[in-house]
Scaffold this motif. Structure first.
Motif, short mmCIF file in Angstrom:
data_model
loop_
_atom_site.label_atom_id
_atom_site.label_comp_id
_atom_site.label_asym_id
_atom_site.label_seq_id
_atom_site.Cartn_x
_atom_site.Cartn_y
_atom_site.Cartn_z
N ASN A 44 0.86 -1.18 0.00
CA ASN A 44 0.00 0.00 0.00
C ASN A 44 0.90 1.23 0.00
O ASN A 44 1.61 1.49 0.98
CB ASN A 44 -0.89 -0.01 1.24
CG ASN A 44 -1.80 1.21 1.32
OD1 ASN A 44 -1.69 2.15 0.53
ND2 ASN A 44 -2.69 1.21 2.30
N GLU A 48 -2.11 7.76 -4.62
CA GLU A 48 -2.66 7.25 -5.87
C GLU A 48 -1.55 6.86 -6.85
O GLU A 48 -0.44 7.38 -6.81
CB GLU A 48 -3.54 8.33 -6.53
CG GLU A 48 -4.85 8.59 -5.81
CD GLU A 48 -5.86 7.46 -5.99
OE1 GLU A 48 -5.62 6.58 -6.85
OE2 GLU A 48 -6.87 7.48 -5.27
N GLN A 54 -0.43 3.12 -13.60
CA GLN A 54 -1.60 2.26 -13.46
C GLN A 54 -1.89 1.53 -14.76
O GLN A 54 -2.26 0.35 -14.77
CB GLN A 54 -2.81 3.08 -13.05
CG GLN A 54 -4.05 2.23 -12.78
CD GLN A 54 -5.13 2.99 -12.03
OE1 GLN A 54 -4.85 3.96 -11.33
NE2 GLN A 54 -6.36 2.55 -12.16
N SER A 60 -4.12 -0.60 -8.93
CA SER A 60 -4.82 0.60 -8.48
C SER A 60 -4.74 0.70 -6.96
O SER A 60 -4.46 -0.30 -6.27
CB SER A 60 -6.30 0.56 -8.90
OG SER A 60 -6.97 -0.48 -8.20
N LEU A 61 -4.99 1.88 -6.44
CA LEU A 61 -4.97 2.05 -4.99
C LEU A 61 -6.06 1.22 -4.34
O LEU A 61 -5.88 0.71 -3.22
CB LEU A 61 -5.12 3.53 -4.62
CG LEU A 61 -5.01 3.86 -3.14
CD1 LEU A 61 -3.68 3.38 -2.56
CD2 LEU A 61 -5.18 5.35 -2.90
N ASP A 62 -7.20 1.04 -4.99
CA ASP A 62 -8.25 0.19 -4.44
C ASP A 62 -7.74 -1.22 -4.20
O ASP A 62 -8.03 -1.83 -3.17
CB ASP A 62 -9.46 0.16 -5.39
CG ASP A 62 -10.28 1.44 -5.34
OD1 ASP A 62 -10.12 2.21 -4.36
OD2 ASP A 62 -11.06 1.68 -6.28
N PHE A 63 -6.97 -1.76 -5.16
CA PHE A 63 -6.40 -3.10 -5.00
C PHE A 63 -5.34 -3.13 -3.91
O PHE A 63 -5.23 -4.10 -3.15
CB PHE A 63 -5.80 -3.57 -6.33
CG PHE A 63 -5.00 -4.84 -6.23
CD1 PHE A 63 -5.64 -6.07 -6.17
CD2 PHE A 63 -3.61 -4.80 -6.19
CE1 PHE A 63 -4.89 -7.25 -6.07
CE2 PHE A 63 -2.87 -5.97 -6.10
CZ PHE A 63 -3.52 -7.20 -6.04
N ARG A 65 -4.96 -1.12 -1.28
CA ARG A 65 -5.30 -0.48 -0.01
C ARG A 65 -5.15 -1.41 1.20
O ARG A 65 -4.75 -0.97 2.29
CB ARG A 65 -6.73 0.04 -0.07
CG ARG A 65 -7.01 1.19 0.91
CD ARG A 65 -8.45 1.67 0.79
NE ARG A 65 -8.78 2.12 -0.54
CZ ARG A 65 -8.50 3.33 -1.02
NH1 ARG A 65 -7.86 4.20 -0.26
NH2 ARG A 65 -8.85 3.66 -2.26
N ASP A 66 -5.43 -2.70 1.03
CA ASP A 66 -5.35 -3.62 2.17
C ASP A 66 -4.00 -4.35 2.25
O ASP A 66 -3.82 -5.26 3.06
CB ASP A 66 -6.47 -4.65 2.12
CG ASP A 66 -6.39 -5.57 0.90
OD1 ASP A 66 -5.63 -5.26 -0.04
OD2 ASP A 66 -7.11 -6.60 0.88
#
Length: 235
Positions: A44, A48, A54, A60-63, A65-66
């Motif tokens: 993470n 962005e 990307q 992506s940051l969504d992917f 993030r965890d």
């Protein structure tokens, strides 16, 4: 000799602008043979992805993030590469980012060259193939390394391709089809075994059947080349 083929993916092209590492991929070679050991992690970055990064990575940051932060996995990464020679394509890019991440994690981590040495395969390729394109894709094509499955950039995939490219460049030849079925990891597993606790290597001699298959393969190569590639040896 222990070597680690390493690649990174980042949020952008410049760590000076605060871009971060989002993936590290490593392949271990021992005496020029893949051992089957590898290291791969996503991170993470806390920011962005730049649009270009990307697009080429598909990340992506969504992917991300965890995923863990880089500093949370840093000790594990350093344990994996410590004392090895790092094989990196366009090393100044990856080394710059890795040194930046080390500095953010704490001054006590020092710099990358305090943990491992670095060999730049881009510099090697430019010396060997002056005036030619020497990107990883170009080298794969030149050396007959199959990269048809490389639709996006990924650190582990690129490290695997770079390992084949490096071995091809330093051996002076491409794959002659002599490796056992199952690929380079199978070759590493079948060609050399370490006796546990002895510290001695047991060399496995080729069987008569394997020698015959080897000679048949050389004969097919010689037929294509119009001459025998290696001289006959006395029995």
């Amino acid at each position: 000799m222990r070597q680690i083929v390493l690649d990174t993916e980042t949020t952008g092209l410049s760590w000076e602008k605060g871009n971060r590492i989002v993936e590290v991929g490593c392949i271990e070679l021992l005496e020029r043979r893949p051992t089957g050991r590898q290291f791969q992690r996503y991170f993470n970055p806390g920011r962005e992805m730049e649009p270009g990064a990307q697009e080429v990575t598909g990340l992506s940051l969504d992917f991300l993030r965890d995923k863990p932060r880089f500093e949370d996995v840093l000790d594990e990464l350093l344990d994996f590469i410590r004392g090895a020679e790092l094989i990196i394509h366009n090393a100044s890019f990856d080394v710059g980012f890795l040194n930046y991440e080390l500095s953010l994690a704490g001054a006590h981590y020092g710099r990358l060259d305090q943990h491992a040495s670095v060999l730049d395969t881009l510099a090697m390729a430019r010396e060997r193939y002056p005036g030619q394109r020497n990107s990883l894709d170009a080298l794969c094509k030149r050396l007959g390394v199959d990269n048809g499955h490389r639709k996006l950039h990924g650190a582990l995939l690129d490290a695997e391709l770079l390992a084949e490219v490096y071995l091809g460049m330093t051996a002076g030849q491409g794959d002659l089809g002599l490796a056992p079925a199952g690929g380079p990891r199978a070759a590493a597993a079948t060609s050399l075994r370490i006796e546990a606790g002895s510290g001695q290597r047991r060399v496995l001699r080729a069987s008569e059947t394997e020698l015959a298959a080897h000679e048949a393969r050389l004969a097919r190569i010689a037929a294509k080349a119009g001459k025998r590639l290696w001289p006959e040896t006395a029995a």
